[in-house]
Design an enzyme around this catalytic site. Sequence first.
Site, PDB file in Angstrom:
ATOM      1  N   GLY A   1       0.806  -1.216   0.000  1.00 17.33           N
ATOM      2  CA  GLY A   1       0.000   0.000   0.000  1.00 17.33           C
ATOM      3  C   GLY A   1       0.835   1.261   0.000  1.00 17.33           C
TER       4      GLY A   1
ATOM      5  N   THR B   1      -0.019   3.982  -2.912  1.00 15.86           N
ATOM      6  CA  THR B   1      -0.764   5.001  -3.649  1.00 15.86           C
ATOM      7  C   THR B   1      -1.851   5.619  -2.791  1.00 15.86           C
ATOM      8  OG1 THR B   1      -0.379   3.740  -5.664  1.00 15.86           O
ATOM      9  CG2 THR B   1      -2.048   5.461  -5.768  1.00 15.86           C
TER      10      THR B   1
ATOM     11  N   GLU C   1       9.258  -3.586  -8.425  1.00 13.93           N
ATOM     12  CA  GLU C   1       7.897  -3.393  -8.921  1.00 13.93           C
ATOM     13  C   GLU C   1       7.908  -2.936 -10.368  1.00 13.93           C
ATOM     14  OE1 GLU C   1       3.850  -1.200  -7.320  1.00 13.93           O
ATOM     15  OE2 GLU C   1       5.735  -0.072  -7.247  1.00 13.93           O
TER      16      GLU C   1
END
Length: 387
Positions: free
Chosen positions: A125, A127, A243
């Site tokens: 988490g 964003t 990512e």
Amino acid sequence: MSNPVIETEEHRALRSSVAALGKRYGREYIAQTVAEGGHADALWAEAAKLGYLGVNLPEEYGGGGGGIAELSLVLEELGAAGCPLLMLVVSPAICGTVIARFGTEEQKRTWLPGLADGTRTMAFGITEPDAGSNSHRITTTARRDGDNWVLNGRKVFISGVDIADATLIVGRTEDARSGRLKPCLFIVPRETPGFGRSPIDMELAAAEKQFELTLDDVRLPADALVGDEDAGLLQLFAGLNPERIMTAAFALGMGRYALGRALDYARTRQVWKEPIGAHQAIAHPLAQAHIELELARLMMQKAAHLYDAGDDMGAGEAANMAKYAAAEAAVHAVDQAVHTLGGNGLTREYGLASMITAARVARIAPVSREMILNFVSHQSLGLPKSY
């Protein structure tokens, strides 16, 4: 298309094995899973059993002892078979990597074996509604309260929270010396009081659901903090660079799948004397899409190599470039595949139309292409910032 020129024999063998697994499931499996509102549990479990989910994690904690190079290969090949697993980007690549590099021994023993064998998953988490791609504007705060931490804030577009045992939350703590806020990472178990989630209604057809998270006085023990409170951006980008590399792999797999469907069609579809693939107006755009995918793969391999070698600065530049190149190549490949099939490209039978939306994801997330161009312009080219 499936024989890259710069890979070890072990990598080629891994590609072949993962491709065989993907072929057993394919696009039809994911389409049915989405239609039923379920999750890709069967594929996830079999990939775990074969050791693919934790191929990047340390052997002493049940992983394969490889790196992001191997894990990106797994995701690319599953995507090329039409059945990508988005949680590979999140659980082993981001969360597993961060915990392996910066977690305490207790955190490693608690989480890494489960992340490696697929029995546990973790979401990520970062964003937020008002921050977008600007991680410096994150407003989720973490403050000390005795021996505990208390988190407050909101997150959006967080994948797989409903199936994750915990979420690695990026919050900001106050630097006692400067008073500035700095990023820190916390493991928040799914059922922690004050940790709420609500699904976001998406047009995107995917097995992994998106959520908005609320953290309302979420109280965590001291050992929920991952790594050093003062490490800040170093620990954050230890997760963000993998990512970006994995997003490139996701895009490459999607582009390869779409291109493969278009090639099968172009070789057999006959309107005039020859199959349509004999005509340059069809053949050349498909050849161009193939070239773009191959070039993007080379940059992804470079980024993974640099990251696995411990060159965080070099990997940061290459990971952003790989994500940008792969996203553009995937969008082009999907668009050209649909165009090659004409009206058939918009039917459910061929399964390409939904990929038009899916291909845009790699352009938008986890960071927009415009922010990547900002990064390259001032970090690589030395141009002044505009923000």
